[in-house]
Design a protein around this motif. Structure first.
Motif, PDB file in Angstrom:
ATOM      1  N   PHE A  67     -19.288  37.532   3.656  1.00  0.00           N
ATOM      2  CA  PHE A  67     -20.483  36.695   3.512  1.00  0.00           C
ATOM      3  C   PHE A  67     -20.416  35.482   4.443  1.00  0.00           C
ATOM      4  O   PHE A  67     -21.398  35.111   5.076  1.00  0.00           O
ATOM      5  N   GLU A  68     -19.244  34.855   4.528  1.00  0.00           N
ATOM      6  CA  GLU A  68     -19.078  33.713   5.424  1.00  0.00           C
ATOM      7  C   GLU A  68     -19.279  34.125   6.873  1.00  0.00           C
ATOM      8  O   GLU A  68     -19.855  33.380   7.673  1.00  0.00           O
ATOM      9  N   LEU A  69     -18.818  35.341   7.210  1.00  0.00           N
ATOM     10  CA  LEU A  69     -19.013  35.852   8.572  1.00  0.00           C
ATOM     11  C   LEU A  69     -20.505  36.022   8.866  1.00  0.00           C
ATOM     12  O   LEU A  69     -20.994  35.611   9.923  1.00  0.00           O
ATOM     13  N   LEU A  70     -21.207  36.604   7.899  1.00  0.00           N
ATOM     14  CA  LEU A  70     -22.643  36.780   8.056  1.00  0.00           C
ATOM     15  C   LEU A  70     -23.349  35.429   8.191  1.00  0.00           C
ATOM     16  O   LEU A  70     -24.179  35.222   9.085  1.00  0.00           O
ATOM     17  N   LYS A  71     -22.988  34.496   7.326  1.00  0.00           N
ATOM     18  CA  LYS A  71     -23.642  33.182   7.331  1.00  0.00           C
ATOM     19  C   LYS A  71     -23.394  32.442   8.638  1.00  0.00           C
ATOM     20  O   LYS A  71     -24.317  31.878   9.240  1.00  0.00           O
ATOM     21  N   ASN A  72     -22.153  32.448   9.103  1.00  0.00           N
ATOM     22  CA  ASN A  72     -21.809  31.715  10.316  1.00  0.00           C
ATOM     23  C   ASN A  72     -22.501  32.293  11.543  1.00  0.00           C
ATOM     24  O   ASN A  72     -22.956  31.562  12.421  1.00  0.00           O
ATOM     25  N   GLN A  73     -22.593  33.617  11.583  1.00  0.00           N
ATOM     26  CA  GLN A  73     -23.200  34.225  12.763  1.00  0.00           C
ATOM     27  C   GLN A  73     -24.723  34.060  12.759  1.00  0.00           C
ATOM     28  O   GLN A  73     -25.328  33.903  13.815  1.00  0.00           O
ATOM     29  N   LEU A  74     -25.324  34.071  11.573  1.00  0.00           N
ATOM     30  CA  LEU A  74     -26.767  33.838  11.512  1.00  0.00           C
ATOM     31  C   LEU A  74     -27.123  32.396  11.865  1.00  0.00           C
ATOM     32  O   LEU A  74     -28.224  32.112  12.329  1.00  0.00           O
ATOM     33  N   SER A  75     -26.193  31.476  11.622  1.00  0.00           N
ATOM     34  CA  SER A  75     -26.444  30.073  11.953  1.00  0.00           C
ATOM     35  C   SER A  75     -26.060  29.728  13.379  1.00  0.00           C
ATOM     36  O   SER A  75     -26.193  28.583  13.794  1.00  0.00           O
ATOM     37  N   ASP A  76     -25.608  30.720  14.141  1.00  0.00           N
ATOM     38  CA  ASP A  76     -25.229  30.505  15.535  1.00  0.00           C
ATOM     39  C   ASP A  76     -26.466  30.065  16.327  1.00  0.00           C
ATOM     40  O   ASP A  76     -27.476  30.770  16.347  1.00  0.00           O
ATOM     41  N   PRO A  77     -26.463  28.897  16.969  1.00  0.00           N
ATOM     42  CA  PRO A  77     -27.636  28.422  17.701  1.00  0.00           C
ATOM     43  C   PRO A  77     -28.008  29.314  18.870  1.00  0.00           C
ATOM     44  O   PRO A  77     -29.119  29.218  19.383  1.00  0.00           O
ATOM     45  N   ASP A  78     -27.103  30.172  19.321  1.00  0.00           N
ATOM     46  CA  ASP A  78     -27.408  31.065  20.436  1.00  0.00           C
ATOM     47  C   ASP A  78     -28.212  32.288  19.996  1.00  0.00           C
ATOM     48  O   ASP A  78     -28.656  33.066  20.833  1.00  0.00           O
ATOM     49  N   ILE A  79     -28.370  32.453  18.692  1.00  0.00           N
ATOM     50  CA  ILE A  79     -29.161  33.580  18.207  1.00  0.00           C
ATOM     51  C   ILE A  79     -30.616  33.163  18.154  1.00  0.00           C
ATOM     52  O   ILE A  79     -30.972  32.189  17.504  1.00  0.00           O
ATOM     53  N   LYS A  80     -31.455  33.898  18.844  1.00  0.00           N
ATOM     54  CA  LYS A  80     -32.872  33.563  18.893  1.00  0.00           C
ATOM     55  C   LYS A  80     -33.544  33.913  17.567  1.00  0.00           C
ATOM     56  O   LYS A  80     -33.191  34.897  16.928  1.00  0.00           O
TER      57      LYS A  80
END
Length: 621
Positions: A71-84
């Motif tokens: 879940f933390e992996l999912l959360k961190n990657q979704l909050s990545d500013p490089d993700i449009k």
């Protein structure tokens, strides 16, 4: 080199030539549809891989069991500013359903993401912007008139309702976001219209927010209203007619925003019949007509007024009226929402009048609020066709009785002299009486003239006019002149001696302006305005005109007839010597005082008189 931007492709979207990365299935119902992430880059560095540790459902199940790594992996990657940000609205229905399921799972597992999700949804309540660049310069920036816009709005409202099922406190978190996201009033008409439409729609399925939403909308309307005076609007329209240049006639003077789209406006109104030349008035007209449509939709069910729903709406609106409208001086149009609502059923018009009456006669209210209430009473009684004569007479009785009691308390006191600061509510009530009488006098005298005159005589206008407080000196000259002419004709009271004395005592006021000193006479010491003067907004007036009492041109014959007193034999019979004798007014006296100064804002024009069409009976029982 900058990191690549990540885009998302869902099942049902067209295939992409780019390489696909690890897929993600997201469904709270356990559907096996997989979400595919693809990496789209320009001068691509090594591909950026996103790993979610399984489907969203699997990740959330693990999280609930205490296994938080995925879940933390999912959360961190979704909050990545490089993700449009995911453009999910214009995708296939399968994609939309998967995304809605993802949102519901996300906010139910971690409410910390509720605000970002709500903010994202609300951001879609306005048309997207289309920007065309020439190098680094924006050569075009306008609303995207997407044919799918209504469907996108439907999806956004559905998303809010789905989230609310999982997080019951959603409305409480949503309201601050709606306030924050409200477009600046200089934005395009289309942007404001879409946002207000969606706000009003939210108030239907989140009824706890209705009061706050209506207050927000009316507050924004009021900001537009006070920046578009009736005179400015009429001047702009007249200038456009004279130049024949239509909506562009005042572009240099009034243009407000780069969001304007003339081509879109031409499509929406090909003949330009409803278009307001003044850009602030155009925005105001669109939004006010939208609000009036909403009131009708809420209050009417199968073509009939739903009393309970209208009562609830009335309670919300009267509170907003007290907070925003009553303290605001010289708003021109926004207050017509109360006028329109009261036309649905007589009981609401009477409740509105009673509410205003309590404001006027309560000494604990500030004088400015009491005077405003008097302005509203007079204007409402004069202009509302749906108010029957019996209600008008009841209001006149209340007002006149209060005025006489006021005089009883002042006649022997040290403050029994003409002073607006001391007696402002009294003068405001006097003007309400004079104004309503001018509009309604023929209806009051229709039918049995003798009984009508007897009723008017019982009001004892003479004591009010002759009192030491001298209301004829304070009230608007245009109203005073009409009142004097009509009461003299029917021998109710003779005002011209007092008017002449007041004119001799009227001292000019020295005012310093940018161009030097100027001398002018103060003709509006009460700073009066009539809140229900004619609506000049083309769309909104279509709601108001059928229930609105207008002035009509007074012919030369009618003007001469007004100078003549009534004939004695009209009201005499063998048992009564009521009004025996004739006392007329000289033409010179009449002509000298029947002129309305141009500074009498909001008063009837000089050569206009009330349309004498009969009052419409009660709209409903």
């Amino acid at each position: 080199m900058a990191a690549p931007l990540l885009h998302t492709r869902f099942p049902g979207d067209a295939a992409s030539p780019a390489s696909a990365v690890k897929t993600l299935g997201a469904s709270r119902t356990g559907l096996s549809d997989m979400l595919t992430l693809e990496n789209d880059f320009f001068n691509s560095p090594p591909r950026k891989t996103v790993r979610f540790g399984g489907t969203v459902t699997e990740v959330l199940l693990k999280y609930k069991k205490g296994e938080t790594n995925d879940f933390e992996l999912l959360k961190n990657q979704l909050s990545d500013p490089d993700i449009k940000r995911l453009p999910w609205l214009n995708r296939s229905q399968t994609v939309v359903e998967e995304y809605l399921a993802f949102l519901s799972n996300l906010v139910s597992a971690q409410t910390v993401f509720l605000r970002p999700c709500l903010s994202m949804i609300v951001s879609h309540f306005v048309p997207p912007r289309v920007v065309i660049k020439d190098g680094d310069v924006d050569v075009s920036d306008s609303d995207d008139e997407d044919d799918n816009l209504p469907a996108n709005f439907d999806t956004c409202h559905r998303a809010l309702q789905i989230i609310a099922r999982y997080v019951p406190s959603t409305p409480w978190f949503l309201m601050p976001i709606l306030v924050e996201k409200f477009p600046f009033v200089r934005k395009s008409e289309r942007t404001l219209e879409c946002y207000v439409h969606n706000l009003l729609r939210i108030s239907v399925y989140f009824p706890t927010l209705r009061h706050e939403i209506l207050e927000l909308v009316i507050e924004k309307l009021l900001k537009l209203d006070v920046n578009a005076s009736r005179q400015d609007i009429e001047d702009a329209e007249e200038a456009a007619i004279q130049t024949g240049s239509g909506p562009d006639a005042t572009e240099g003077l009034f243009n407000m925003d780069e969001d304007e789209d003339p081509e879109r406006d031409a499509k929406a109104d090909p003949q330009g019949l409803d278009h307001m030349v003044h850009p602030v008035a155009e925005r105001l007209d669109i939004l006010l007509s939208l609000l009036l449509s909403y009131l009708k939709d809420v209050c009417f069910v199968d073509g009939k007024v739903d009393t309970n729903r209208t009562k609830d709406l009335y309670r919300d609106l009267i509170t907003i009226f007290d907070k925003l409208l009553l303290p605001t001086h010289a708003s021109c149009h926004v207050q017509f929402f109360m006028f329109y609502l009261c036309s649905f059923k007589l009981g609401f018009a009477e409740a509105f009048l009673e509410h205003l009456w309590k404001k006027l006669q309560d000494p604990n209210n500030p004088a400015i609020i009491r005077q405003a209430a008097g302005n509203y009473i007079g204007s409402f009684l004069a202009r509302a066709k749906f108010i029957p004569l019996i209600t008008v007479k009841s209001c006149l009785d209340l007002l006149l009785n209060w005025l006489h009691r006021y005089l009883n308390n002042q006649d022997s006191g040290a403050k029994a002299f003409c002073d607006v600061a001391l007696h402002g509510p009294f003068y405001s009530a006097c003007q309400a009486v004079f104004y309503a009488f001018v509009f309604r006098h023929k209806q009051l005298l229709s039918g049995n003239l003798k009984e009508g005159l007897r009723y008017l005589q019982s009001l004892n206008f003479e004591r009010i006019v002759m009192s030491q407080l001298n209301p004829l000196k304070i009230c608007l000259p245009s109203v005073v002149n009409f009142f004097a002419a009509i009461t003299s004709k029917y021998q109710l009271v003779f005002c011209y001696t007092i008017i002449e004395r007041n004119n001799r005592q009227m001292l000019p006021v020295l005012r310093n302006t940018a161009g030097g000193d100027s001398v002018r006479t103060c003709t509006n010491p009460l700073d009066t305005f009539f809140p229900f003067d004619p609506c000049v907004l083309k769309r909104s007036k279509k709601f108001i005109d059928p229930i609105y009492q207008i002035w009509e041109d007074m012919s030369a014959e009618e003007l001469q007839e007004l100078k003549k007193p009534i004939k004695q034999e009209v009201v005499e019979d063998e048992d009564d010597d009521f009004l025996k004798g004739e006392v007329g007014i000289t033409p010179s006296s009449f002509d000298a005082h029947f002129r309305s100064p141009s500074s009498s804002v909001g008063s009837p024009p000089v050569l206009f008189l009330l349309d004498q069409s009969p009052v419409i009976a009660r709209i409903c029982d």
